[in-house]
Design an enzyme around this catalytic site. Structure first.
Site, PDB file in Angstrom:
ATOM      1  N   PRO A   1     -10.253  -2.484   1.329  1.00 38.87           N
ATOM      2  CA  PRO A   1      -9.099  -3.319   1.768  1.00 38.87           C
ATOM      3  C   PRO A   1      -7.922  -2.340   1.347  1.00 38.87           C
ATOM      4  CG  PRO A   1     -10.087  -4.242  -0.197  1.00 38.87           C
ATOM      5  CD  PRO A   1     -11.139  -3.134   0.518  1.00 38.87           C
TER       6      PRO A   1
ATOM      7  N   CYS B   1      20.775   7.617  12.277  1.00 39.26           N
ATOM      8  CA  CYS B   1      21.283   7.881  13.460  1.00 39.26           C
ATOM      9  C   CYS B   1      20.302   7.640  14.568  1.00 39.26           C
ATOM     10  CB  CYS B   1      21.950   9.372  13.517  1.00 39.26           C
ATOM     11  SG  CYS B   1      23.223   9.358  12.318  1.00 39.26           S
TER      12      CYS B   1
HETATM   13  C1  LIG Z   1      -6.827   1.987   7.328  1.00 40.45           C
HETATM   14  C2  LIG Z   1      -8.027   1.960   7.033  1.00 40.45           C
HETATM   15  C3  LIG Z   1      -8.658   1.027   6.008  1.00 40.45           C
HETATM   16  C4  LIG Z   1      -7.513  -0.024   5.425  1.00 40.45           C
HETATM   17  O1  LIG Z   1      -7.143  -1.037   6.344  1.00 40.45           O
HETATM   18  P1  LIG Z   1      -6.146  -2.092   5.588  1.00 40.45           P
HETATM   19  O2  LIG Z   1      -5.703  -2.822   6.828  1.00 40.45           O
HETATM   20  O3  LIG Z   1      -5.114  -1.482   4.941  1.00 40.45           O
HETATM   21  O4  LIG Z   1      -7.149  -3.004   4.813  1.00 40.45           O
HETATM   22  C5  LIG Z   1      -9.832   1.034   5.503  1.00 40.45           C
HETATM   23  N1  LIG Z   1     -10.725   1.796   6.135  1.00 40.45           N
HETATM   24  C6  LIG Z   1     -10.381   2.685   6.986  1.00 40.45           C
HETATM   25  C7  LIG Z   1     -11.341   3.612   7.571  1.00 40.45           C
HETATM   26  C8  LIG Z   1      -9.008   2.857   7.403  1.00 40.45           C
HETATM   27  O5  LIG Z   1      -8.783   3.742   8.578  1.00 40.45           O
END
Ligand SMILES: *Cc1c(COP(=O)(O)O)cnc(C)c1O
Length: 441
Positions: free
Chosen positions: A295, A365
């Site tokens: 997360p 801008c």
């Molecule tokens: C972006 C990403 C996350 C985190 O996603 P959230 O929506 O911020 O929880 C986790 N793992 C991978 C591989 C990602 O690209």
């Protein structure tokens, strides 16, 4: 607002975060200012960590997806909460290592990791590289052979589940730059290939199905697809995956169109995933895999707010009212990128009921330089403090110096205390890397 003990309107009628009045914060630190509530971040780390502990016998790890917000202090917090992190570039990896983050708890992602980044990761004994391309595997194997080391990896798999906020789609063949597709057989063939590599230890599989997802069913579907894939490669190739990384993507509250979740609601999300994982492991009669979740947004998103000072106000009768602030797409490009929605409040007049709908404009801008469109506010006046909520994720990490505006500083607030974790830039910072060739001097 999705209020909580550390984000509420206080007795003075001001917005308060982490036990500090935002008006006081502005007096002390100025605007624009990113503010981050440490307690919320720690609570979210703890909720995920403790749910794995309680519901899954601790057989797993939470990784904070640091692309949501990367700076030294955030890795210190992750470290002290005893969770891992994922990084997606040499720069994020450098920042984590610089903060003293334990290398074995770092997972390295990316669809096009540079050779220099891969070597840097191996030299620093990064725990796991999540491989997303055949050529990447060759490079890892080559560097490891040269250095006489082994590298643990996961393979990024595209299970054909794609989720968006309140719905998900199952596709036979997802058009994505990420991952090896199960549907077209490349996932299976890359497993075979990985098993031929002498310096690589394949541990299991990873998937990440999307972001800002509220639909529990999409995570369950991802579990089902990944477990089915794991069993397929076990039966056909004799490889037993022991690690399953299900990525991140849990949704957060931005506006009242989104669910208002509390920390304990996220425990329920994770339990749903864990229950499905256990159910599938039982059905296939295989051991429960070591669970990894990543997360990002849900750990830092609602922890953050951005404070601005209201400047010019432009009323186009019958059309729209623009309230301009001293920030914009250089501190938050998410509206410009994908029309992201936010909630704004006048932090110094937080008890007043909204009387109009306005667009909060930035100072760049660029006509598309809107911080948030169509927000309900009391009639704003020049000098008011405007707070945009849920800006902890993908704001500072996406900030730029567009128009040579300074990226705002960030303060971490806790128990009534505020400390810089990103100090203010200066104009001198803007020209630090500028060079004038001799013939122009
Ligand atoms: C972006 C990403 C996350 C985190 O996603 P959230 O929506 O911020 O929880 C986790 N793992 C991978 C591989 C990602 O690209």
């Amino acid at each position: 607002m999705n209020t909580r003990e550390t984000l509420k309107v206080n007795a003075q009628g001001h917005l308060e975060i982490g036990g500090i009045d935002t008006v006081t914060l502005v007096e002390k630190f100025g605007t624009p200012l990113y503010v981050l509530d440490e307690k919320y971040i720690r609570d979210m780390c703890a909720v995920y960590r403790d749910t794995i502990e309680r519901e899954y016998d601790g057989n797993g790890i939470v990784l904070y997806a640091s692309k949501a917000l990367s700076c030294l202090a955030i890795y210190k917090i992750a470290k002290s909460e005893k969770i891992g992190v994922d990084v997606v570039s040499g720069g994020e990896l450098y920042t984590a290592l610089k903060a003293g983050f334990p290398a074995e708890k770092i997972y390295f992602h990316g669809n096009n990791k540079l050779a220099s980044e891969i070597e840097y990761a191996i030299d620093n004994k990064i725990g796991t590289i999540v491989v997303d391309a055949r050529a990447e595997m060759d490079l890892i194997d080559k560097f490891c052979a040269e250095k006489g080391v082994m590298q643990s990896i996961l393979l990024r798999i595209n299970p054909g589940v794609e989720a968006h906020t309140h719905h998900y789609i199952q596709t036979a063949k997802t058009d994505s730059k990420f991952g090896f597709s199960v549907a077209d057989g490349t996932a299976k063939s890359i497993v075979e290939y990985a098993l031929t590599k002498k310096n690589i230890v394949l541990k299991g599989f990873h998937c990440h199905i999307g972001s800002q997802i509220f639909e529990k069913q999409s995570f369950k579907l991802a579990v089902d697809k990944m477990m089915a894939f794991a069993v397929e490669v076990r039966d056909q190739l004799g490889f037993e995956a022991t690690v399953l990384n299900l990525g991140g993507g849990y949704g957060i509250w931005y506006t009242d169109e989104d669910a208002k979740l509390t920390c304990s609601d996220y425990a329920i999300y994770l339990k749903t995933i864990i229950d499905e994982l256990k159910r599938k492991a039982n059905e296939y009669k295989i051991p429960n895999p070591y669970l990894v979740i990543e997360p990002g947004r849900s750990i830092v998103g609602e922890a953050g707010i951005t404070l601005y000072t209201v400047g010019t106000i432009k009323d186009i009768p019958g059309i729209k009212k623009y309230v301009a602030v001293d920030g914009g797409m250089f501190d938050n490009p998410r509206y410009a990128l994908y029309q992201a929605k936010y909630t704004a409040v006048l932090a110094n007049r937080a008890l007043e009921a909204p009387t109009e709908t306005v667009s909060v404009a930035g100072k760049c801008c660029e006509s598309g330089d809107i911080v948030c469109a169509d927000v309900a506010l009391p009639a704003a006046k020049t000098g008011d403090i405007l707070a945009v909520l849920s800006t902890g994720a993908y704001n500072y990490s996406m900030a730029s110096n567009y128009n040579r505006n300074l990226i705002p500083p960030m303060v971490l607030v806790k128990d009534g205390q505020a400390n810089y974790i990103v100090k203010p830039q200066t104009f001198e910072d803007l020209v630090r890397n500028d060079v004038i060739p001799d013939y122009l001097k």
